[in-house]
Scaffold this motif. Structure first.
Motif, PDB file in Angstrom:
ATOM      1  N   ASP A 152       0.820  -1.212   0.000  1.00  9.88           N
ATOM      2  CA  ASP A 152       0.000   0.000   0.000  1.00  9.88           C
ATOM      3  C   ASP A 152       0.848   1.254   0.000  1.00  9.88           C
ATOM      4  O   ASP A 152       0.383   2.317  -0.438  1.00  9.88           O
ATOM      5  N   SER A 153       2.073   1.174   0.530  1.00  6.65           N
ATOM      6  CA  SER A 153       2.964   2.326   0.568  1.00  6.65           C
ATOM      7  C   SER A 153       3.945   2.327  -0.587  1.00  6.65           C
ATOM      8  O   SER A 153       4.282   3.377  -1.123  1.00  6.65           O
ATOM      9  N   PHE A 154       4.437   1.147  -0.972  1.00  8.64           N
ATOM     10  CA  PHE A 154       5.390   1.011  -2.078  1.00  8.64           C
ATOM     11  C   PHE A 154       4.738   0.094  -3.120  1.00  8.64           C
ATOM     12  O   PHE A 154       4.848  -1.124  -3.037  1.00  8.64           O
ATOM     13  N   HIS A 155       4.066   0.690  -4.079  1.00 10.28           N
ATOM     14  CA  HIS A 155       3.197  -0.090  -4.966  1.00 10.28           C
ATOM     15  C   HIS A 155       3.977  -1.093  -5.801  1.00 10.28           C
ATOM     16  O   HIS A 155       3.456  -2.143  -6.155  1.00 10.28           O
ATOM     17  N   GLY A 156       5.229  -0.795  -6.155  1.00 11.53           N
ATOM     18  CA  GLY A 156       5.996  -1.714  -6.977  1.00 11.53           C
ATOM     19  C   GLY A 156       6.331  -3.018  -6.293  1.00 11.53           C
ATOM     20  O   GLY A 156       6.734  -3.987  -6.944  1.00 11.53           O
ATOM     21  N   VAL A 157       6.171  -3.087  -4.964  1.00 11.72           N
ATOM     22  CA  VAL A 157       6.535  -4.289  -4.215  1.00 11.72           C
ATOM     23  C   VAL A 157       5.500  -5.395  -4.406  1.00 11.72           C
ATOM     24  O   VAL A 157       5.727  -6.538  -4.034  1.00 11.72           O
TER      25      VAL A 157
ATOM     26  N   THR B 123      11.070   3.027  -6.731  1.00 11.47           N
ATOM     27  CA  THR B 123      11.230   4.438  -6.411  1.00 11.47           C
ATOM     28  C   THR B 123       9.832   5.015  -6.273  1.00 11.47           C
ATOM     29  O   THR B 123       9.084   5.064  -7.242  1.00 11.47           O
ATOM     30  N   THR B 124       9.476   5.425  -5.049  1.00 12.57           N
ATOM     31  CA  THR B 124       8.104   5.850  -4.804  1.00 12.57           C
ATOM     32  C   THR B 124       8.080   6.682  -3.534  1.00 12.57           C
ATOM     33  O   THR B 124       9.123   7.008  -2.971  1.00 12.57           O
ATOM     34  N   THR B 125       6.903   7.065  -3.086  1.00 17.32           N
ATOM     35  CA  THR B 125       6.751   7.743  -1.798  1.00 17.32           C
ATOM     36  C   THR B 125       6.270   6.738  -0.774  1.00 17.32           C
ATOM     37  O   THR B 125       5.529   5.811  -1.087  1.00 17.32           O
ATOM     38  N   ALA B 126       6.724   6.935   0.472  1.00 12.98           N
ATOM     39  CA  ALA B 126       6.381   5.978   1.521  1.00 12.98           C
ATOM     40  C   ALA B 126       4.907   6.045   1.874  1.00 12.98           C
ATOM     41  O   ALA B 126       4.283   5.035   2.118  1.00 12.98           O
TER      42      ALA B 126
ATOM     43  N   GLU C 155      10.278  12.489  -1.439  1.00 12.28           N
ATOM     44  CA  GLU C 155      10.278  11.255  -2.202  1.00 12.28           C
ATOM     45  C   GLU C 155      11.393  10.343  -1.708  1.00 12.28           C
ATOM     46  O   GLU C 155      12.461  10.810  -1.298  1.00 12.28           O
ATOM     47  N   LEU C 156      11.138   9.037  -1.721  1.00 11.32           N
ATOM     48  CA  LEU C 156      12.105   8.063  -1.243  1.00 11.32           C
ATOM     49  C   LEU C 156      12.613   7.228  -2.407  1.00 11.32           C
ATOM     50  O   LEU C 156      11.863   6.903  -3.320  1.00 11.32           O
ATOM     51  N   VAL C 157      13.888   6.878  -2.326  1.00  6.65           N
ATOM     52  CA  VAL C 157      14.452   5.849  -3.185  1.00  6.65           C
ATOM     53  C   VAL C 157      14.544   4.586  -2.338  1.00  6.65           C
ATOM     54  O   VAL C 157      15.171   4.595  -1.274  1.00  6.65           O
ATOM     55  N   ALA C 158      13.896   3.510  -2.772  1.00  7.64           N
ATOM     56  CA  ALA C 158      13.793   2.314  -1.936  1.00  7.64           C
ATOM     57  C   ALA C 158      14.118   1.079  -2.748  1.00  7.64           C
ATOM     58  O   ALA C 158      13.876   1.024  -3.954  1.00  7.64           O
ATOM     59  N   ALA C 159      14.694   0.090  -2.087  1.00  2.40           N
ATOM     60  CA  ALA C 159      14.995  -1.202  -2.707  1.00  2.40           C
ATOM     61  C   ALA C 159      14.443  -2.302  -1.809  1.00  2.40           C
ATOM     62  O   ALA C 159      14.666  -2.273  -0.594  1.00  2.40           O
ATOM     63  N   PHE C 160      13.741  -3.263  -2.390  1.00  7.16           N
ATOM     64  CA  PHE C 160      13.133  -4.362  -1.641  1.00  7.16           C
ATOM     65  C   PHE C 160      13.544  -5.693  -2.262  1.00  7.16           C
ATOM     66  O   PHE C 160      13.677  -5.807  -3.487  1.00  7.16           O
TER      67      PHE C 160
ATOM     68  N   LEU D  33      15.182  11.051  -1.200  1.00  8.84           N
ATOM     69  CA  LEU D  33      15.788  11.500  -2.460  1.00  8.84           C
ATOM     70  C   LEU D  33      16.588  12.781  -2.256  1.00  8.84           C
ATOM     71  O   LEU D  33      17.600  13.002  -2.929  1.00  8.84           O
ATOM     72  N   SER D  34      16.148  13.614  -1.316  1.00  8.30           N
ATOM     73  CA  SER D  34      16.887  14.853  -1.054  1.00  8.30           C
ATOM     74  C   SER D  34      18.300  14.565  -0.566  1.00  8.30           C
ATOM     75  O   SER D  34      19.248  15.280  -0.912  1.00  8.30           O
ATOM     76  N   ALA D  35      18.463  13.496   0.241  1.00  2.47           N
ATOM     77  CA  ALA D  35      19.804  13.139   0.701  1.00  2.47           C
ATOM     78  C   ALA D  35      20.641  12.571  -0.429  1.00  2.47           C
ATOM     79  O   ALA D  35      21.850  12.804  -0.516  1.00  2.47           O
ATOM     80  N   VAL D  36      19.988  11.796  -1.325  1.00  2.95           N
ATOM     81  CA  VAL D  36      20.709  11.223  -2.463  1.00  2.95           C
ATOM     82  C   VAL D  36      21.264  12.322  -3.359  1.00  2.95           C
ATOM     83  O   VAL D  36      22.395  12.248  -3.857  1.00  2.95           O
ATOM     84  N   LEU D  37      20.453  13.382  -3.559  1.00  2.00           N
ATOM     85  CA  LEU D  37      20.840  14.441  -4.491  1.00  2.00           C
ATOM     86  C   LEU D  37      21.525  15.614  -3.809  1.00  2.00           C
ATOM     87  O   LEU D  37      21.682  16.680  -4.421  1.00  2.00           O
ATOM     88  N   ALA D  38      21.919  15.438  -2.537  1.00  2.00           N
ATOM     89  CA  ALA D  38      22.555  16.546  -1.825  1.00  2.00           C
ATOM     90  C   ALA D  38      23.839  16.990  -2.513  1.00  2.00           C
ATOM     91  O   ALA D  38      24.165  18.181  -2.575  1.00  2.00           O
TER      92      ALA D  38
END
Length: 589
Positions: free
Chosen positions: A256-261, A277-280, A287-292, A314-319
């Motif tokens: 429900d939070s990460f639809h690609g899962v 890559t989705t929102t929690a 926005e979050l970058v996530a791996a499952f 994503l903000s931390a990734v692109l800092a």
């Protein structure tokens, strides 16, 4: 007028405009490509870290499986279940309780260990609980009947040597002490008699949060850990209210939070790693970058799989892209100023180096090696080339930093964080390889199983810092005693193991054992104090004592316990230990 606005002037103005526009577009495009590269690198890093964490989970539960198998295979355990002598049963219960306490002391994620009989409605015969104070041994009328619990019935149906892993649930068993109302797993194995009849089972309750706190201890602080069961219900979530919502009659699911899962929840994709890559949450601002990944428990009779995931804002990734943006801006401004100042008088002269720089930037944006730059020039074009070269080196440095972090994660998966020695997983890999090589070449190998005798006293009296100093000193001494072809590993707690590969010379093996005993007998200097921490050593050899990995380790472990029972500070060879047990003699070296 014709001379003032001639072809050279018009070409200069045109080149100046083209240079300004080209530099702006190139800078914008390069900045966008840099952000894509950073995002792609973050996705790969998260996926690698998630896979490493999944392997560590498998190793952790595999270690618990080895522990319950080890206790179930102990001769005293089976004897306790079949003995009719009340005094012998009492002695066996005391011995097994001490063994339970030892394991609980070395595994903070364990909060309960039990021996349960297959008779008397699954009556607990030996039970040790973790509590807020010291470890508790439950005795007498406080022992409970557990035959109505599924993990008891399901485990008793398994063949000998099989290990059962329950679903992750909140523990509501009455009298569970520290484990009451805590997320937990049961890891259990049956105990069979000499005629194949089921006598009982050994079960260890594992604190799920404690297990993952150890596995994720070295993860960066900006990473969020997610764990769900095979149906997607959250078991671990940064928001504690989302974890085990099904235990409260609610539903909070990863899909429900990460639809690609959702693909991971189908049988067709149960072993596939899915990058998402989705929102929690729908209300999340960042926005979050996530791996499952879906992590099956190979080799174990598990009621469920785990869905494991790591996420990073994503903000931390692109800092780091902000710095790249400033570099790109300086490049654009320098290129534009250069084009305006010299386009009119040097249009033809500048065409070649400008094309060279544009081509180099294009290669860089495509991920290729930057082409040759005019770094030898001392004018503005040279400054521009140096700025591009600086950007190239900065980005390479960032990718090198990512590679170092990846290497650190890989090392974390295979080495003990305290002593730097190979951990249980890496040691088993090397032992399997060495055993296969010995079988193929008809050679020998030997195992030395080492357990420190006074380590608990040092921890209790001087604290864990002193215990850590002893462990590091012992690990360093053992490493200095063996060859490069051999392996010294820390299995956990105060247990070490040494693999002597190609151990053909009996006298050389005896010399190594003697040196090991001498090294363990030497005191460890700690804060103006000499800590004395001897050890008991058990040795087994291939093919004399066993031909398989588990039997070889069990033989060395049994020899070590025999040495410890004979008075500690001893070395016991497996075959001698067995003979001594049969005859009642002393086989210590």
């Amino acid at each position: 007028m014709k001379q003032r606005f001639g072809i050279a002037w018009r070409m200069g103005v045109s080149l100046a405009l083209i240079g300004v526009i080209a530099s702006g577009l190139t800078g914008y495009w390069g900045y966008g490509e840099s952000r894509k590269l950073l995002r792609s690198a973050a996705e790969e890093r998260l996926l690698t870290a998630t896979r490493v964490l999944g392997r560590q989970l498998t190793v952790g539960l595999g270690g618990a499986a080895q522990d319950v198998r080890l206790i179930a295979a102990h001769p005293g355990t089976r004897q306790l279940l079949v003995s009719q002598d009340a005094a012998a049963v009492a002695r066996g219960q005391e011995t097994l309780a001490q063994l339970f306490k030892s394991m609980l002391g070395t595994h903070p994620e364990y909060y309960q260990m039990r021996l349960i009989s297959a008779r008397q409605h699954g009556l607990e015969l030996v039970r040790v609980d973790r509590s807020d104070g010291p470890l508790l041994r439950i005795e007498g009328d406080d022992l409970q009947e557990k035959g109505h619990y599924p993990y008891v019935a399901d485990t008793l149906r398994l063949p000998e040597g099989a290990v059962y892993v329950s679903r992750a649930e909140i523990n509501h068993e009455v009298g569970a002490h520290a484990g009451l109302d805590k997320p937990s797993l049961q890891v259990a194995t049956p105990i069979h008699g000499s005629k194949g009849q089921v006598l009982g089972l050994i079960v260890v309750n594992i604190d799920l949060n404690g297990l993952f706190s150890q596995l994720a201890a070295d993860l960066p602080s900006d990473l969020s850990l997610f764990l769900s069961n095979g149906e997607g219900d959250f078991l671990i979530h940064p928001d504690p209210r989302q974890a085990f919502a099904f235990d409260r009659g609610q539903r909070s699911r990863v899909q429900d939070s990460f639809h690609g899962v959702s693909e991971l929840l189908s049988d067709a994709h149960e072993r596939k790693a899915q990058l998402v890559t989705t929102t929690a949450h729908a209300s999340a601002q960042n926005e979050l970058v996530a791996a499952f990944v879906r992590q099956p428990l190979a080799g174990l009779h598990s009621e469920d799989d785990f869905i494991l995931g790591l996420a990073q804002p994503l903000s931390a990734v692109l800092a780091d892209s902000a710095h790249l943006g400033r570099v790109n801006l300086r490049i654009v401004l320098a290129f534009s100023a250069l084009a305006v100042l010299i386009a009119v008088v040097l249009a033809r002269a500048l065409s070649r180096p400008l094309e060279q720089i544009v081509e180099a930037i294009r290669h860089f944006g495509q991920g290729q090696v930057v082409g040759r730059l005019p770094l030898h020039r001392n004018d503005e074009i040279g400054m521009l080339a140096h700025s591009i070269d600086e950007m190239q080196h900065q980005i390479r440095g960032q990718f090198a930093n990512l590679a170092q972090k990846q290497e650190a994660l890989d090392r974390l998966a295979g080495h003990d964080t305290l002593t730097g020695l190979p951990n249980r997983r890496l040691f088993f890999d090397r032992l399997h390889q060495a055993l296969a090589r010995a079988k193929r070449n008809h050679t020998h190998l030997a195992l030395l199983y080492i357990d420190l005798d006074n380590f608990k006293d040092i921890n209790d009296t001087l604290g864990h810092a002193a215990g850590d100093a002893v462990l590091c000193a012992v690990g360093q001494r053992l490493s200095q005693l063996v060859r490069e072809a051999d392996t010294v590993a820390r299995l956990g707690g105060d247990e070490f193991i040494v693999l002597l590969d190609g151990a053909e010379d009996e006298r050389a093996i005896e010399l190594v054992m003697q040196r090991v005993r001498e090294a363990l007998a030497k005191p460890v200097h700690y804060q103006r104090t000499e800590l004395q921490c001897d050890g008991s050593v058990g040795m087994s050899r291939y093919p004399d004592d066993a031909t398989e990995v588990g039997d070889l380790i069990a033989a060395a472990d049994h020899a070590m316990y025999t040495a410890k029972a004979a008075g500690r500070q001893r070395i016991r060879i497996s075959a001698q230990a067995v003979d001594a047990d049969a005859g009642g003699g002393d086989a210590g070296v």
